[in-house]
Design a protein around this motif. Sequence first.
Motif, PDB file in Angstrom:
ATOM      1  N   ALA A 217       0.837  -1.071  -0.127  1.00 15.54           N
ATOM      2  CA  ALA A 217      -0.097  -0.006   0.042  1.00 15.54           C
ATOM      3  C   ALA A 217       0.942   1.018   0.110  1.00 15.54           C
ATOM      4  CB  ALA A 217      -0.811  -0.066   1.035  1.00 15.54           C
ATOM      5  N   GLY A 218       0.689   2.136  -0.745  1.00 14.22           N
ATOM      6  CA  GLY A 218       1.406   3.628  -0.840  1.00 14.22           C
ATOM      7  C   GLY A 218       0.474   4.695  -1.138  1.00 14.22           C
ATOM      8  N   LEU A 219       0.992   5.522  -2.085  1.00 11.08           N
ATOM      9  CA  LEU A 219       0.269   6.559  -2.581  1.00 11.08           C
ATOM     10  C   LEU A 219      -0.593   6.575  -3.808  1.00 11.08           C
ATOM     11  CD1 LEU A 219       3.273   8.955  -1.761  1.00 11.08           C
ATOM     12  CD2 LEU A 219       1.083   8.972  -0.552  1.00 11.08           C
ATOM     13  N   GLN A 220      -1.072   5.213  -4.071  1.00 11.01           N
ATOM     14  CA  GLN A 220      -1.771   4.951  -5.415  1.00 11.01           C
ATOM     15  C   GLN A 220      -2.921   6.026  -5.568  1.00 11.01           C
ATOM     16  OE1 GLN A 220      -0.872   2.678  -3.153  1.00 11.01           O
ATOM     17  NE2 GLN A 220       0.183   0.871  -4.210  1.00 11.01           N
ATOM     18  N   ASN A 221      -3.553   6.263  -4.570  1.00 13.40           N
ATOM     19  CA  ASN A 221      -4.685   7.205  -4.770  1.00 13.40           C
ATOM     20  C   ASN A 221      -4.392   8.626  -5.181  1.00 13.40           C
ATOM     21  OD1 ASN A 221      -6.540   4.798  -4.411  1.00 13.40           O
ATOM     22  ND2 ASN A 221      -6.793   5.524  -2.022  1.00 13.40           N
ATOM     23  N   GLN A 222      -3.429   8.871  -4.388  1.00 14.29           N
ATOM     24  CA  GLN A 222      -2.809  10.445  -4.551  1.00 14.29           C
ATOM     25  C   GLN A 222      -2.094  10.503  -5.978  1.00 14.29           C
ATOM     26  OE1 GLN A 222      -2.470   8.497  -2.045  1.00 14.29           O
ATOM     27  NE2 GLN A 222      -2.708   9.559  -0.035  1.00 14.29           N
ATOM     28  N   TYR A 223      -1.342   9.475  -6.460  1.00 17.18           N
ATOM     29  CA  TYR A 223      -0.794   9.707  -7.868  1.00 17.18           C
ATOM     30  C   TYR A 223      -1.867   9.737  -8.942  1.00 17.18           C
ATOM     31  CZ  TYR A 223       2.670   8.589 -11.520  1.00 17.18           C
ATOM     32  OH  TYR A 223       3.352   8.996 -12.527  1.00 17.18           O
ATOM     33  N   ARG A 224      -2.687   8.759  -8.641  1.00 15.91           N
ATOM     34  CA  ARG A 224      -3.937   8.396  -9.633  1.00 15.91           C
ATOM     35  C   ARG A 224      -4.693   9.890  -9.782  1.00 15.91           C
ATOM     36  NH1 ARG A 224      -8.316   5.322  -7.118  1.00 15.91           N
ATOM     37  NH2 ARG A 224      -8.574   7.577  -6.338  1.00 15.91           N
ATOM     38  N   ASP A 225      -4.759  10.737  -8.818  1.00 19.01           N
ATOM     39  CA  ASP A 225      -5.753  12.054  -8.699  1.00 19.01           C
ATOM     40  C   ASP A 225      -4.638  13.221  -9.294  1.00 19.01           C
ATOM     41  OD1 ASP A 225      -7.716  10.506  -7.679  1.00 19.01           O
ATOM     42  OD2 ASP A 225      -7.270  11.183  -5.448  1.00 19.01           O
TER      43      ASP A 225
END
Length: 418
Positions: A217-225
Amino acid sequence: MNCLSGLPVEAFNIQLLQEVALSIESDNDLRSFMLTSPRINAAVNWGRHGIWRRRFLDAYDASDVTDFKTSYRTRQRLLNPCPSYWDDRPSYWDDLRDLIRESNAKYNTENLVVGKNLRLLTKYATATDLPKCIFGSALKGQRTYISAICVCLSHTAFDMHHLRDDFSFETSRTQLCRNQVAAPIFQGQYQQLVHTPWLLNSVIWWRNHLLPSDACAGLQNQYRDLPVCERIGPWDGHISQELEMLCSFWQGSSICLRGRSRRRYTSVLFNNNGFHKLEIHPSSSNRPERFAKLFADIIDSPPPRSQSTSRFLPLQGTLMENRLTIVEGRLYALEPQYRIPGWRRLVMISFVELYEDNYDEDSVFISEACVLPGGHLMFGRWWAWPDDGNRETRRSGPFLFWRLPPQVLDRVTAPSSR
């Protein structure tokens, strides 16, 4: 071929036949056209370069090649990658290296970097599993050379939406959990040799933390946005060996690795609500480096002044994490790695300034990074200073920063914008 029906080929002059050949987009159709008659084949190859010079320049950025026909055909094979490329065929990797060196991409109106060579490189890199290729057993002595090429193409890894090989992440985690002594970023005399396997493992590590992955788990959501133009992208312009100051504005992330045993680590992402903002500028000529001795200890015997590789650019700036941190550093030129120019070594010291010429000693961190050719992406490691040498309490970890396009700086650099 309807335009030729009813008339003998000899009725058409060479220039007209060449124009017809240039209008054919498919290479397979062009080969069929050339097989129609000896005259057409001669027309396609007529003159010093025939139609191949125009066809080459339509597909690739300008270069200093002399045999346009051979160069065009050789490079077009990269569009159809297959496992045979990896087996004792160094010429294919040389073609990739030449495409990197000759690339001359530009920003478009959408703040994205586009170019002819980059288009082919991206298509090739996303069609093959380069990490699996490198970690495979067929490469033998070419691994380090191919690793350097793949590191230059590492921006393409962050466009992929899934991972092909989870084993690669386990390997990268093992490598990045080691300290700067066990797994250095730079090697050799005067730290001039880039340890490309470490960089490649860093690419795999961060790909798992920024893109959808079951491995961590990491910054997947932040990077996607993030807007597409603010994500990791390629370099623009030519890659140059000449030492120049880096782009002023960067964003990225770092991870703190805390030791629980010799083989197990827990990763803690800093600033989970967003990304760090790094701003760097040339250091003022009248401002002495307050950490000059510490820089000398990190650099470990810089080469003689007579060598061009001894040149460095002093820099200063700020790092916005959970609090504002002052940054001072040096940017060093490195020797070309496997005939690829433009590699840089960046050494930085960050600290929280309490008041003028005084800083919080508990806030001092040392960072060492490799800036990739093109100056668009850096992978590195940070560690707390002084290092107490205790694996259980040591604070250190990898970090990643990528530059921001000039057109979006006003919107993304303000701390209150997020």
